[in-house]
Design an enzyme around this catalytic site. Structure first.
Site, PDB file in Angstrom:
ATOM      1  N   LYS A 139       0.862  -1.175   0.000  1.00 41.97           N
ATOM      2  CA  LYS A 139       0.000   0.000   0.000  1.00 41.97           C
ATOM      3  C   LYS A 139       0.903   1.231   0.000  1.00 41.97           C
ATOM      4  O   LYS A 139       1.079   1.919   1.008  1.00 41.97           O
ATOM      5  CB  LYS A 139      -0.924   0.008   1.220  1.00 41.97           C
ATOM      6  N   GLY A 179      -1.932  -5.796   9.453  1.00 36.86           N
ATOM      7  CA  GLY A 179      -2.490  -7.101   9.153  1.00 36.86           C
ATOM      8  C   GLY A 179      -1.511  -7.954   8.361  1.00 36.86           C
ATOM      9  O   GLY A 179      -1.303  -9.127   8.673  1.00 36.86           O
ATOM     10  N   GLY A 207      -2.961   0.443   9.096  1.00 35.55           N
ATOM     11  CA  GLY A 207      -3.140   1.886   8.980  1.00 35.55           C
ATOM     12  C   GLY A 207      -3.363   2.524  10.340  1.00 35.55           C
ATOM     13  O   GLY A 207      -2.812   3.586  10.651  1.00 35.55           O
TER      14      GLY A 207
END
Ligand code: 3PG
Ligand code: MG
Length: 402
Positions: A203, A359, A383
């Site tokens: 990400k 995660g 996050g």
């Protein structure tokens, strides 16, 4: 922050719990149930206390409408196994099925509502739309008595089931949220130095944002995973077909300059494992980080980099790690992630305080066979943990203070 004890006796009361059951799936098979297991203490405490427990959670990012592949059915089944009691899954969130399911609950029984993101109001930017959904959730079972926020992985989201319900119901943090905040606080408030933050994962743009803040706080930033290629590109190197966010190159250049000004070390890989394709069995070779062939794709950091990263980690007193170093799901590209995980275990054994956040990194640690006890804290939030480390105010936590 109010805790479960502040809610008093919940026997016979209907309690709505927000959990984070956003687990990795292979079809309908859960490949890592860590987030479900992490939710058990709060759920068990409520069930043992005789509450009627209604759990709401999301899976993936469906676009505000039902999609079979994002059904919570596999989660309901696994949760039932782990709790040793039936978990009824409603077919919807606040519709006829949910209403009937909640109405049928007896003291000490539990139901799971279908994916909360099947309703577009959950993630709406319009306050009134979220409030309307929150009101419908709070009205289930003839009126929910209390809300328990225990989905640490989503407390950075201003969403109906995280934020808005807490504004209309008596509320408390569950023990998972409480424990996460306490552990992360140790790294945020006056970390013992050297303080090293290891960032990886795919990400990319999510994380580029937190780097600016960490540059003011950490002594060393170690960069691996998909985002490393944007850093290499910022240094003027060819990255072949590797993951690259070209529009972030200038931002990254700014980070490199700021790090120099602040005396913060940014440790980048000197070698990478470059593959012919994104596949478990793709032909691959270790190449210098500044000489990635134009037709290949970097899928892991190389062995020299793994060694340098491990040295930086074991020399630290506080280490936070978020994001795998490579495509650890494929054995051939798991070496970097394995080396970083092992270095955190070694640092922990030597007395450092270590946090695995996210995660994906938490799943990586378990998938690669590491003992969770080897780390000081394994966070269920990616996050969320990063935003806490950044010093941001998280809506889902702030709302619990009121
Ligand atoms: C996560 O997996 O990081 C959390 O469950 C939050 O999911 P989201 O990033 O889709 O909001
Ligand atoms: Mg995530």
């Amino acid at each position: 922050m109010k805790t479960l004890a502040d809610l008093g006796d919940l026997r016979g009361k209907t309690v709505l719990v927000r959990s984070d059951f956003n687990v990795p799936l292979d079809g309908t098979t859960i490949t890592d149930d860590g987030r479900i297991r992490a939710a058990l203490p709060t759920l068990k405490a409520l069930l043992d206390g005789g509450a009627k427990v209604v759990v709401t959670a999301h899976l993936g990012r469906p676009k505000g409408a039902p999609e079979a592949k994002y059904s919570l059915a596999p989660v309901a089944a696994r949760l039932g196994e782990l709790l040793g009691q039936d978990v009824t899954l409603a077919d919807d969130l606040v519709g006829e099925s949910a209403k009937a399911t909640v109405a049928a609950l007896t003291d000490g029984s539990i139901a799971l509502l279908e994916n909360v993101r099947f309703d577009a109001r959950e993630t709406s930017k319009v306050d009134a739309e979220r409030a309307e959904l929150a009101g419908e959730l709070a009205a289930l079972g003839g009126g929910v008595d209390a809300f328990v926020s225990d989905g640490f992985g989503v407390v950075h989201r201003k969403q109906a089931s995280v934020y808005d319900v807490a504004q209309i119901l008596p509320h408390a943090a569950g023990s998972l949220v409480q424990g996460e905040v306490e552990a992360l606080d140790k790294a945020i408030t006056d970390p013992e130095r050297p303080y090293t933050v290891v960032l990886g994962g795919s990400k990319v743009s999510d994380k580029l944002g937190v780097i600016a803040n960490l540059l003011e706080k950490a002594d060393t930033l170690v960069i691996g995973g998909g985002m490393l290629f944007t850093f290499l590109a910022a240094q003027g190197h060819e990255v072949g077909k590797s993951l690259l966010e070209a529009d972030q190159i200038d931002t990254v250049k700014g980070y490199l300059a700021r790090a120099q000004e602040k005396g913060v070390t940014i440790l980048l890989p000197t070698d990478v494992v470059a593959a012919e394709a994104f596949a478990a069995d793709a032909a691959h070779e270790v190449v210098p980080a500044d000489a990635i062939p134009a037709d290949s794709i970097g899928l892991d950091i190389g062995p020299d980099s793994a060694k340098a990263f491990a040295d930086a980690i074991t020399a630290s007193r506080t280490v936070v790690w978020n994001g795998p170093m490579g495509v650890f799901e494929f054995e051939a590209f798991s070496g970097g992630t394995r080396a970083v995980a092992q270095a955190l275990v070694d640092a922990t054994a030597a007395g450092a305080f270590t946090i695995v956040g996210g995660g994906d990194s938490a799943a990586a640690v378990r998938t690669l066979g590491f003992d969770e006890a080897g780390f000081s804290h394994i966070s269920t939030g990616g996050g969320a943990s990063l935003e806490l480390l950044e010093g941001k105010t998280l809506p889902g936590l702030a709302v619990l203070e009121a």
